[in-house]
Design a protein around this motif. Sequence first.
Motif, PDB file in Angstrom:
ATOM      1  N   GLU A   1      10.422  -5.224  -1.300  1.00 12.37           N
ATOM      2  CA  GLU A   1       9.405  -5.321  -2.350  1.00 12.37           C
ATOM      3  C   GLU A   1       8.029  -5.092  -1.735  1.00 12.37           C
ATOM      4  OE1 GLU A   1      10.464  -5.435  -5.272  1.00 12.37           O
ATOM      5  OE2 GLU A   1      12.398  -6.466  -5.209  1.00 12.37           O
ATOM      6  N   ASN A   2       7.096  -4.757  -2.595  1.00 13.58           N
ATOM      7  CA  ASN A   2       5.716  -4.612  -2.143  1.00 13.58           C
ATOM      8  C   ASN A   2       4.779  -5.585  -2.846  1.00 13.58           C
ATOM      9  OD1 ASN A   2       6.017  -3.171  -4.627  1.00 13.58           O
ATOM     10  ND2 ASN A   2       4.091  -2.106  -4.221  1.00 13.58           N
ATOM     11  N   TYR A   3       5.306  -6.271  -3.865  1.00 13.19           N
ATOM     12  CA  TYR A   3       4.517  -7.231  -4.635  1.00 13.19           C
ATOM     13  C   TYR A   3       3.209  -6.602  -5.098  1.00 13.19           C
ATOM     14  CZ  TYR A   3       8.017 -10.523  -3.077  1.00 13.19           C
ATOM     15  OH  TYR A   3       9.212 -11.146  -2.846  1.00 13.19           O
ATOM     16  N   ALA A   4       2.052  -7.201  -4.803  1.00 12.02           N
ATOM     17  CA  ALA A   4       0.785  -6.663  -5.303  1.00 12.02           C
ATOM     18  C   ALA A   4       0.215  -5.582  -4.391  1.00 12.02           C
ATOM     19  CB  ALA A   4      -0.231  -7.794  -5.462  1.00 12.02           C
ATOM     20  N   CYS A   5       0.900  -5.310  -3.277  1.00  9.77           N
ATOM     21  CA  CYS A   5       0.374  -4.346  -2.308  1.00  9.77           C
ATOM     22  C   CYS A   5       0.708  -2.919  -2.722  1.00  9.77           C
ATOM     23  CB  CYS A   5       0.954  -4.613  -0.923  1.00  9.77           C
ATOM     24  SG  CYS A   5       0.742  -6.314  -0.351  1.00  9.77           S
ATOM     25  N   ASP A   6      -0.053  -1.972  -2.211  1.00 10.19           N
ATOM     26  CA  ASP A   6       0.274  -0.559  -2.340  1.00 10.19           C
ATOM     27  C   ASP A   6       1.481  -0.289  -1.454  1.00 10.19           C
ATOM     28  OD1 ASP A   6       0.477   2.180  -2.252  1.00 10.19           O
ATOM     29  OD2 ASP A   6      -1.648   2.537  -1.879  1.00 10.19           O
ATOM     30  N   TRP A   7       2.589   0.225  -2.033  1.00  8.98           N
ATOM     31  CA  TRP A   7       3.816   0.407  -1.260  1.00  8.98           C
ATOM     32  C   TRP A   7       3.619   1.400  -0.125  1.00  8.98           C
ATOM     33  CZ3 TRP A   7       6.546   4.936  -0.557  1.00  8.98           C
ATOM     34  CH2 TRP A   7       6.216   6.022  -1.382  1.00  8.98           C
ATOM     35  N   LYS A   8       2.599   2.257  -0.212  1.00 13.13           N
ATOM     36  CA  LYS A   8       2.325   3.204   0.865  1.00 13.13           C
ATOM     37  C   LYS A   8       1.535   2.550   2.001  1.00 13.13           C
ATOM     38  CE  LYS A   8       2.436   7.401  -1.960  1.00 13.13           C
ATOM     39  NZ  LYS A   8       1.694   8.625  -2.371  1.00 13.13           N
ATOM     40  N   GLN A   9       1.160   1.293   1.826  1.00 14.49           N
ATOM     41  CA  GLN A   9       0.394   0.581   2.849  1.00 14.49           C
ATOM     42  C   GLN A   9       1.140  -0.618   3.426  1.00 14.49           C
ATOM     43  OE1 GLN A   9      -2.427   1.819   4.000  1.00 14.49           O
ATOM     44  NE2 GLN A   9      -2.401   3.478   2.498  1.00 14.49           N
ATOM     45  N   GLU A  10       1.930  -1.296   2.608  1.00 13.85           N
ATOM     46  CA  GLU A  10       2.615  -2.488   3.109  1.00 13.85           C
ATOM     47  C   GLU A  10       3.873  -2.765   2.280  1.00 13.85           C
ATOM     48  OE1 GLU A  10       0.710  -6.168   5.106  1.00 13.85           O
ATOM     49  OE2 GLU A  10       0.804  -6.641   2.961  1.00 13.85           O
ATOM     50  N   MET A  11       4.950  -3.133   2.977  1.00 17.18           N
ATOM     51  CA  MET A  11       6.224  -3.457   2.339  1.00 17.18           C
ATOM     52  C   MET A  11       6.838  -4.660   3.037  1.00 17.18           C
ATOM     53  SD  MET A  11       7.859   0.386   1.999  1.00 17.18           S
ATOM     54  CE  MET A  11       7.458   0.813   3.710  1.00 17.18           C
ATOM     55  N   PHE A  12       7.767  -5.325   2.328  1.00 21.90           N
ATOM     56  CA  PHE A  12       8.433  -6.507   2.862  1.00 21.90           C
ATOM     57  C   PHE A  12       9.941  -6.325   2.758  1.00 21.90           C
ATOM     58  CE2 PHE A  12       4.348  -7.713   1.098  1.00 21.90           C
ATOM     59  CZ  PHE A  12       3.774  -8.452   2.126  1.00 21.90           C
ATOM     60  N   LEU A  13      10.625  -6.419   3.887  1.00 21.46           N
ATOM     61  CA  LEU A  13      12.080  -6.379   3.918  1.00 21.46           C
ATOM     62  C   LEU A  13      12.603  -7.811   3.918  1.00 21.46           C
ATOM     63  CD1 LEU A  13      14.829  -4.953   4.258  1.00 21.46           C
ATOM     64  CD2 LEU A  13      14.427  -4.994   6.730  1.00 21.46           C
ATOM     65  N   MET A  14      13.449  -8.134   2.939  1.00 20.23           N
ATOM     66  CA  MET A  14      13.958  -9.492   2.787  1.00 20.23           C
ATOM     67  C   MET A  14      15.474  -9.512   2.801  1.00 20.23           C
ATOM     68  SD  MET A  14      11.360 -10.787  -0.214  1.00 20.23           S
ATOM     69  CE  MET A  14      11.447  -9.217  -1.078  1.00 20.23           C
ATOM     70  N   ASP A  15      16.042 -10.671   3.133  1.00 20.95           N
ATOM     71  CA  ASP A  15      17.484 -10.823   3.038  1.00 20.95           C
ATOM     72  C   ASP A  15      17.848 -11.144   1.588  1.00 20.95           C
ATOM     73  OD1 ASP A  15      16.908 -13.512   2.622  1.00 20.95           O
ATOM     74  OD2 ASP A  15      17.543 -14.139   4.622  1.00 20.95           O
ATOM     75  N   SER A  16      19.129 -11.404   1.341  1.00 24.40           N
ATOM     76  CA  SER A  16      19.583 -11.615  -0.031  1.00 24.40           C
ATOM     77  C   SER A  16      18.998 -12.875  -0.660  1.00 24.40           C
ATOM     78  CB  SER A  16      21.109 -11.682  -0.071  1.00 24.40           C
ATOM     79  OG  SER A  16      21.584 -12.730   0.764  1.00 24.40           O
ATOM     80  N   SER A  17      18.517 -13.811   0.184  1.00 23.96           N
ATOM     81  CA  SER A  17      17.928 -15.050  -0.324  1.00 23.96           C
ATOM     82  C   SER A  17      16.425 -14.959  -0.538  1.00 23.96           C
ATOM     83  CB  SER A  17      18.229 -16.205   0.643  1.00 23.96           C
ATOM     84  OG  SER A  17      19.626 -16.396   0.779  1.00 23.96           O
TER      85      SER A  17
END
Length: 205
Positions: free
Chosen positions: A51-67
């Motif tokens: 997900e990128n939430y409120a961030c610009d996906w071309k600038q910041e992203m978050f890799l999360m596990d299933s939880s």
Amino acid sequence: MAMDEEQGATLSNTNPTSPVHLTVWHQSLLFNGNGYTVYDGLNGNLVFRVENYACDWKQEMFLMDSSGHVLFTISRRTVHLGKKLCIMESWEAFKGDKEVVRYGIDGRQKPFMVATKTFRNPSCSITVATGDKYQIKWSYQEGWLKIFPETSLSVPIAQVSRKCGTTPESNSSPLGKDVFTLIVHQRVDQAMVMAMVMISDAMMR
């Protein structure tokens, strides 16, 4: 590079020597989000989400596990010639949520890996904090990507291709431009590979 035991327990592959197959859907679980959803290719269980939430996906992203725990925070950096021309693009991946991870002795946050792409070159190089280095090559038009260790540029440790149907009715046709198969060799950290895939995909677009 050993795979994290807790992370590996989410995968259903019972053969310790065969590669792991994941299904990568370029679709966020959040409304109007821009991310990925990654499933176990055998049992369909959720493995990762991006997900990128409120961030610009071309600038910041978050890799999360299933939880929903953040495994990597991935941020973009660029080097410009003048005010407009970008001559080099690089991404940094930090373990965990970079807003809460610990800093180094010099007060700066230390990235777990750094990826660098030269202008208009369909490949990038990655250096990991452990000292390992990788080369990633891709074709956006053909929908494939391969990750090679620098010590062996002929045998990939992971590769991505468009996912095809397996029923007679599908005639082995691609399921769509947003659905891919990610194959990861055993004893390779799948979260690290997924972070590399995210970075490469962002560089392609």
